[in-house]
Design an enzyme around this catalytic site. Sequence first.
Site, mmCIF file in Angstrom:
data_model
loop_
_atom_site.group_PDB
_atom_site.id
_atom_site.type_symbol
_atom_site.label_atom_id
_atom_site.label_comp_id
_atom_site.label_asym_id
_atom_site.label_seq_id
_atom_site.Cartn_x
_atom_site.Cartn_y
_atom_site.Cartn_z
ATOM 1 N N HIS A 147 6.021 -4.935 -13.627
ATOM 2 C CA HIS A 147 5.829 -4.214 -12.364
ATOM 3 C C HIS A 147 5.194 -5.138 -11.327
ATOM 4 O O HIS A 147 5.645 -5.193 -10.184
ATOM 5 C CB HIS A 147 4.943 -2.985 -12.590
ATOM 6 C CG HIS A 147 4.540 -2.282 -11.320
ATOM 7 N ND1 HIS A 147 5.411 -1.481 -10.602
ATOM 8 C CD2 HIS A 147 3.373 -2.284 -10.631
ATOM 9 C CE1 HIS A 147 4.778 -1.013 -9.534
ATOM 10 N NE2 HIS A 147 3.544 -1.488 -9.519
ATOM 11 N N GLU A 212 4.339 6.440 -9.882
ATOM 12 C CA GLU A 212 4.076 5.289 -10.751
ATOM 13 C C GLU A 212 3.803 5.801 -12.168
ATOM 14 O O GLU A 212 2.922 6.641 -12.368
ATOM 15 C CB GLU A 212 2.888 4.461 -10.233
ATOM 16 C CG GLU A 212 3.213 3.761 -8.914
ATOM 17 C CD GLU A 212 2.216 2.668 -8.544
ATOM 18 O OE1 GLU A 212 1.048 2.744 -8.982
ATOM 19 O OE2 GLU A 212 2.616 1.738 -7.812
ATOM 20 N N ASP A 246 0.485 7.878 -10.542
ATOM 21 C CA ASP A 246 -0.206 7.412 -9.329
ATOM 22 C C ASP A 246 0.780 7.514 -8.157
ATOM 23 O O ASP A 246 1.422 6.538 -7.775
ATOM 24 C CB ASP A 246 -0.651 5.962 -9.566
ATOM 25 C CG ASP A 246 -1.307 5.339 -8.345
ATOM 26 O OD1 ASP A 246 -1.768 6.074 -7.464
ATOM 27 O OD2 ASP A 246 -1.343 4.091 -8.290
ATOM 28 N N ARG A 250 4.693 4.255 -0.107
ATOM 29 C CA ARG A 250 5.000 2.817 0.017
ATOM 30 C C ARG A 250 4.959 2.331 1.457
ATOM 31 O O ARG A 250 4.635 1.156 1.706
ATOM 32 C CB ARG A 250 6.370 2.520 -0.587
ATOM 33 C CG ARG A 250 6.509 2.855 -2.060
ATOM 34 C CD ARG A 250 5.550 2.053 -2.920
ATOM 35 N NE ARG A 250 5.743 2.352 -4.341
ATOM 36 C CZ ARG A 250 4.868 2.047 -5.276
ATOM 37 N NH1 ARG A 250 3.725 1.459 -4.965
ATOM 38 N NH2 ARG A 250 5.105 2.342 -6.531
ATOM 39 N N GLN A 253 1.391 1.887 2.258
ATOM 40 C CA GLN A 253 0.874 0.760 1.462
ATOM 41 C C GLN A 253 1.216 -0.581 2.106
ATOM 42 O O GLN A 253 0.373 -1.474 2.208
ATOM 43 C CB GLN A 253 1.466 0.834 0.048
ATOM 44 C CG GLN A 253 0.915 -0.207 -0.924
ATOM 45 C CD GLN A 253 1.504 -0.054 -2.332
ATOM 46 O OE1 GLN A 253 2.339 0.804 -2.586
ATOM 47 N NE2 GLN A 253 1.061 -0.885 -3.241
ATOM 48 N N LYS A 266 -2.596 5.671 -1.752
ATOM 49 C CA LYS A 266 -2.728 6.026 -3.163
ATOM 50 C C LYS A 266 -3.629 7.223 -3.427
ATOM 51 O O LYS A 266 -3.594 7.767 -4.523
ATOM 52 C CB LYS A 266 -3.334 4.825 -3.921
ATOM 53 C CG LYS A 266 -2.486 3.567 -3.864
ATOM 54 C CD LYS A 266 -1.339 3.690 -4.830
ATOM 55 C CE LYS A 266 -0.653 2.356 -5.009
ATOM 56 N NZ LYS A 266 0.291 2.405 -6.119
#
Length: 438
Positions: A147, A212, A246, A250, A253, A266
């Site tokens: 990942h 996630e 989680d 994106r 992020q 998050k």
Amino acid sequence: MPTIDATHAPTLRSWVESANGHRDFPIQNLPLGVFSRGDERPRGGIAIGDMILDLAALAGSGLVEGAALDAARAASADSLNPLLALGAGPRAALRRRVSALLTEGGAEQAGAGRSEVEPLLVPMAEATLHLPARIGDYTDFYVGIHHATNIGTLFRPDNPLLPNYKHVPIGYHGRASTVRPSGAPVIRPQGQTKAPDAEAPSFGPIKRLDYELELGVWMGTGNALGQPIPIGEALDHVAGLTLLNDWSARDVQAWEYQPLGPFLSKNFLTTVSPWLVTMEALAPFRIAQPPRPEGDPRPLPYLWDEADQAGGALSLELEVFLSTAKMRAAGIAPVRLSHGPAANMYWTVAQMVAHHASNGCEMNTGDLLGTGTISGPDDGTQGSLMEITRSGRQPITLPTGETRTFLEDGDELALAGRFVTDGAVSIGFGGCTGTVQG
Ligand code: MN
């Protein structure tokens, strides 16, 4: 470190019929959780098939004594914190006694008729499941090396894996207040984003909602401030594991993560499976940590323990399923987005714990550690849509003809995990699900 004993015997069957052959909760599992029914107050329970053994009722039943009674009494509270704080001994004593009471023909041998135990069971379908513990602090690691490489490639094509990765278990401090049990709605957050080609940032509903696939590690006993946890003792401080999703924005992020790491991308929601699979239950499923590839650095001594290398990884298969509102309306089964082994963790659970406390950081009962997204190297094994769709450049097509780059309103996302090994009855976590709301 927990060992394999009579509670793991593959021949064990329960008089609770639904437990025999149950995908997640056969009698070999006996995971801990917190449940309530109607207006009753939440209290601890143990999942057995499609039933829950009420630990508050067990504590008052006269069927347990000694350390097992101490554990059952501690589990009568509205969180498992008092039980987890007792450490492995009483937890294991409770497991042994409950296993005996629920075994086919075993209740009588254990000095208790089945008729005395049966009234302590509650149908899971009638129960509300809560978080297993009151979480003091939540930390999310980044131990899935594939990942880290995949995401690194998308954010920094020339420099995917930063030079510290193979030396130090990377993590960030998350937000405990927004951890919820399976089933909690996934409310699409608003956020500040800036597309690479946009002149200025804007604020509104986020567009790149992702999941996630992670494991949650629950701390049993903590350490005093200033007193590190040696790696050889790290797992003695861990109570057990759950699944952990989680949820990630994106687009937020990408704009916010430099220089201090994840923040609002998050912390709007983290979902965990409500049943804590204890370290005792997963004893048969411990395997050697895969050797580091040739040329990788050997970890520093505070992160290296031979016993941890020999048995610190898990024989655990992980899966992710997606169903859209349209698929559910058409009666189409969820699509599996990925499937892979938890052995794709570059650092073990013990290394995570030892590193976290290595500077003297105080860890407390009920603290939650996420492993980070667990992905494999190949297509079909990646634990997030960011990886599967190459940051949205390669949409996936679903049986309805719908396509997805990221999650859309009405999508239901489910994680699953199953411990599998020769000579043991497989056990699982139960559900870890969320449905996206606009
Ligand atoms: Mn994560």
